[in-house]
Design a protein around this motif. Structure first.
Motif, PDB file in Angstrom:
ATOM      1  N   ALA A   1     -13.181   4.948   5.279  1.00  0.00           N
ATOM      2  CA  ALA A   1     -12.092   5.845   5.657  1.00  0.00           C
ATOM      3  C   ALA A   1     -10.829   5.062   6.001  1.00  0.00           C
ATOM      4  N   ALA A   2     -10.978   3.857   6.557  1.00  0.00           N
ATOM      5  CA  ALA A   2      -9.803   3.055   6.895  1.00  0.00           C
ATOM      6  C   ALA A   2      -9.007   2.694   5.639  1.00  0.00           C
ATOM      7  N   ASP A   3      -9.716   2.395   4.550  1.00  0.00           N
ATOM      8  CA  ASP A   3      -9.023   2.096   3.289  1.00  0.00           C
ATOM      9  C   ASP A   3      -8.237   3.300   2.802  1.00  0.00           C
ATOM     10  N   LEU A   4      -8.856   4.470   2.878  1.00  0.00           N
ATOM     11  CA  LEU A   4      -8.190   5.690   2.420  1.00  0.00           C
ATOM     12  C   LEU A   4      -6.966   6.002   3.273  1.00  0.00           C
TER      13      LEU A   4
ATOM     14  N   PRO B   1       4.828  -1.917  -1.951  1.00  0.00           N
ATOM     15  CA  PRO B   1       3.489  -1.422  -1.590  1.00  0.00           C
ATOM     16  C   PRO B   1       2.436  -2.455  -1.993  1.00  0.00           C
ATOM     17  N   HIS B   2       1.380  -2.549  -1.219  1.00  0.00           N
ATOM     18  CA  HIS B   2       0.325  -3.512  -1.528  1.00  0.00           C
ATOM     19  C   HIS B   2      -0.701  -2.832  -2.451  1.00  0.00           C
ATOM     20  N   LEU B   3      -0.357  -2.786  -3.731  1.00  0.00           N
ATOM     21  CA  LEU B   3      -1.248  -2.124  -4.683  1.00  0.00           C
ATOM     22  C   LEU B   3      -2.522  -2.915  -4.943  1.00  0.00           C
ATOM     23  N   ASP B   4      -2.576  -4.171  -4.463  1.00  0.00           N
ATOM     24  CA  ASP B   4      -3.823  -4.921  -4.591  1.00  0.00           C
ATOM     25  C   ASP B   4      -4.910  -4.335  -3.707  1.00  0.00           C
ATOM     26  N   ARG B   5      -4.539  -3.493  -2.749  1.00  0.00           N
ATOM     27  CA  ARG B   5      -5.517  -2.834  -1.880  1.00  0.00           C
ATOM     28  C   ARG B   5      -5.877  -1.447  -2.371  1.00  0.00           C
TER      29      ARG B   5
END
Length: 255
Positions: A225-228, A207-211
């Motif tokens: 909302a796109a991030d969520l 998973p890309h936890l940096d995001r």
């Protein structure tokens, strides 16, 4: 079966509360606020932005560390007390036990998300603080699921914690590693191409936890909302995969 899973989740959450985990969360929150306030007093410019970024980073690490540590130690304590053997002796599928433990750890992760999200309100609008808190909750769910899988696999505290830390560090830095692997302007050699390909393959598995839980949401208020949506999709996929792997490992054990 649902009632049995909820009962296991309830006692998992009660175990955390009886171990004074809530008080430890409060102490860490106060320590993070004091540290960020001290650095705020030292900063010459953009002191509030520096305080918000530092507070978010410290609270994020504190939440992940506490969740991972509790999951591993709780499973070890249960194994040493023969609680797992007792539960396996009951006429319950092992999937019920695993889902109950995951539900209990997921409910526990709500506590730091709510507490630390309330602190984030001091630096960001409610929408941004809520996005940061929900992202922290999803990050803790992924870490809790992986820590549970590690404990079922290794059955020892040190290897399980080491694997959880390695997983978290890699997931947090995989984006940077990809940039380093592809960032050269010169013609890459065969070794560098192989390294970049290996990093890309690893990025597909992690998973890309940096995001997740980004400090710039608290500083610049640019989350959306796109991030969520991206965070929710990653969380659903990786928690499901880790639960399936943990269930496979649990069914193959002779208890």
């Amino acid at each position: 079966m649902t009632l049995a899973a909820l009962t296991i989740a309830r006692y998992t959450l009660l175990e955390a509360l009886r171990n004074r985990l809530l008080w430890l969360l409060l102490a860490m929150a106060l320590g993070a606020v004091a540290l960020s306030g001290f650095l705020n007093a030292l900063a010459l410019t953009e002191s509030r932005q520096l305080q918000a970024a530092l507070l978010g980073a410290v609270l994020r690490l504190a939440a992940v560390f506490l969740i991972a540590t509790f999951v591993v130690t709780s499973m070890v304590r249960e194994a040493n007390d023969k609680g797992l053997e007792l539960l396996m002796a009951l006429p319950l599928p092992r999937a019920v036990y695993l889902l109950g433990k995951l539900a209990g750890f997921a409910a526990l992760a709500v506590l730091p998300a709510l507490l630390f999200g309330a602190l984030a309100l001091c630096f960001a609008p409610p929408a941004q603080a809520a996005l940061w808190a929900v992202s922290l909750l999803c990050e803790c769910w992924i870490v809790a699921a992986f820590s549970l899988l590690c404990m079922l696999t290794f059955n020892q505290v040190l290897p399980a914690l080491a694997a959880a830390v390695a997983f978290y560090v890699l997931a947090r830095t995989i984006g940077t590693l990809q940039l380093l692997g592809h960032g050269t302007t010169a013609a890459p050699g065969a070794g560098q191409q192989a390294l970049a390909t290996g990093i890309d393959a690893l990025a597909l598995l992690l998973p890309h936890l940096d995001r997740f839980t980004r400090a710039d949401w608290l500083v610049y208020h640019d989350g959306g909302a796109a991030d969520l949506l991206a965070i929710a999709v990653q969380t659903a996929i990786y928690v499901a995969l880790m639960a399936a792997a943990g269930l496979f490992d649990l069914y193959r054990k002779q208890i």
